[in-house]
Design an enzyme around this catalytic site. Structure first.
Site, PDB file in Angstrom:
ATOM      1  N   LYS A  47     -11.232  50.710  -3.669  1.00  0.00           N
ATOM      2  CA  LYS A  47     -10.229  51.415  -4.466  1.00  0.00           C
ATOM      3  C   LYS A  47     -10.308  50.964  -5.923  1.00  0.00           C
ATOM      4  O   LYS A  47     -10.118  49.794  -6.231  1.00  0.00           O
ATOM      5  CB  LYS A  47      -8.820  51.168  -3.922  1.00  0.00           C
ATOM      6  N   ASP A  73      -7.640  55.645  -7.552  1.00  0.00           N
ATOM      7  CA  ASP A  73      -6.178  55.619  -7.480  1.00  0.00           C
ATOM      8  C   ASP A  73      -5.589  55.641  -8.884  1.00  0.00           C
ATOM      9  O   ASP A  73      -5.227  54.607  -9.442  1.00  0.00           O
ATOM     10  CB  ASP A  73      -5.739  54.363  -6.727  1.00  0.00           C
ATOM     11  N   LYS A  75      -3.215  58.271  -9.684  1.00  0.00           N
ATOM     12  CA  LYS A  75      -1.907  58.912  -9.513  1.00  0.00           C
ATOM     13  C   LYS A  75      -1.620  59.930 -10.607  1.00  0.00           C
ATOM     14  O   LYS A  75      -0.656  59.815 -11.357  1.00  0.00           O
ATOM     15  CB  LYS A  75      -0.800  57.854  -9.445  1.00  0.00           C
ATOM     16  N   ASP A  78       1.131  65.390 -14.127  1.00  0.00           N
ATOM     17  CA  ASP A  78       1.229  66.108 -15.391  1.00  0.00           C
ATOM     18  C   ASP A  78       1.404  67.586 -15.072  1.00  0.00           C
ATOM     19  O   ASP A  78       1.566  67.951 -13.893  1.00  0.00           O
ATOM     20  CB  ASP A  78      -0.027  65.850 -16.234  1.00  0.00           C
ATOM     21  N   THR A 129       5.354  51.910  -3.032  1.00  0.00           N
ATOM     22  CA  THR A 129       5.793  50.843  -2.135  1.00  0.00           C
ATOM     23  C   THR A 129       6.600  49.775  -2.844  1.00  0.00           C
ATOM     24  O   THR A 129       7.283  48.973  -2.203  1.00  0.00           O
ATOM     25  CB  THR A 129       4.592  50.172  -1.447  1.00  0.00           C
ATOM     26  N   ARG A 219      -4.809  41.708  -2.733  1.00  0.00           N
ATOM     27  CA  ARG A 219      -4.859  40.267  -2.959  1.00  0.00           C
ATOM     28  C   ARG A 219      -5.154  39.409  -1.736  1.00  0.00           C
ATOM     29  O   ARG A 219      -5.870  38.410  -1.863  1.00  0.00           O
ATOM     30  CB  ARG A 219      -3.551  39.826  -3.631  1.00  0.00           C
TER      31      ARG A 219
END
Length: 241
Positions: A47, A73, A75, A78, A129, A219
């Site tokens: 990603k 990713d 997002k 617009d 999230t 992570r």
């Protein structure tokens, strides 16, 4: 339907490692390349997020694609024309997955799907999230349990073949959209690793059992002393899920 059957219906591989998308949320291309090289063959997707894409643009996608499928990713959110044109440019990079915000509405999601075409699949993000119900209340938005299924339904009706939702929203979303939609879940934290900045996290096995097809892990893998071993441990925990 089992998690494996969900993945098969959505057209994704079902080997445990293939269900993992590692988040290369690092500032430099050298760091991203090093991680991708280490993790190639241990995860299904890489990603590329806003940090890396903002720093290096299309070069980041092209570099990481040498190691495996890329999930971009960014997002998009617009007006429909702008999103369609951006998605068309992204299609030229060969990404397999591209995120947009479902909150942009039907026309915007439809435009993203049109712009990306057959190059990849659009994933509509429902609610981040990191957002708790208190956070949502502070911006006069409905609670996640109400908002997420509604946005999921809107996006699928607009043609999005996949969705991004928090682990705790999976059951409701799967019930709402059925078995043929790819569900991608960030906020994945192996037991004992902490939630970091995810307000609605879950373990990998729990997310898979609740209907996820692809798990985004950052992570706990990328900051481990041995990232490949950490990824293998996550995959091992999915066997038979």
């Amino acid at each position: 339907m089992t998690a494996a059957e969900h993945a098969a219906a959505a057209g994704t591989a079902t080997a445990p490692a293939d269900r993992i998308a590692v988040a290369l949320d690092v500032p430099t291309l050298d760091e991203a390349r090093a991680l991708a090289g280490t993790l190639s063959g241990h995860v299904g997707w890489f990603k590329v997020g806003l940090e890396l894409f903002s720093a290096h643009g299309p070069s980041a996608v092209e570099a990481i694609a040498a190691y495996g499928p890329v999930f971009l990713d960014v997002k998009l959110h617009d007006i429909p024309t702008t999103v369609e044109r951006a998605a068309a440019r992204i299609a030229e990079l060969g990404v397999g997955l591209l995120t947009v915000h479902a909150a942009g509405g039907r026309d915007m999601v439809r435009a993203a799907v049109s712009g990306l075409g057959d190059a990849g699949r659009v994933l509509a993000v429902t609610v981040l999230t990191s957002m708790s119900d208190l956070d949502l209340q502070s911006i006069a938005a409905p609670a996640a349990r109400t908002q997420v299924p509604s946005l999921a339904s809107l996006a699928v009706q607009a043609g999005a073949p996949g969705l991004v939702c928090a682990p705790k929203d999976l059951v409701a979303v799967r019930r709402t959209v059925g078995d043929d939609v790819l569900l991608v879940t960030p906020g994945i934290r192996p037991a004992g690793s902490g939630d970091d900045d995810h307000a609605r996290a879950a373990t990998p096995a729990r997310a898979l059992a609740d209907g996820a097809d692809l798990l985004v892990v950052g992570r706990p893998i990328t900051r481990a002393d041995d990232p490949a071993a950490a990824a293998d441990a996550v995959a091992a925990g999915l066997t038979g899920a």
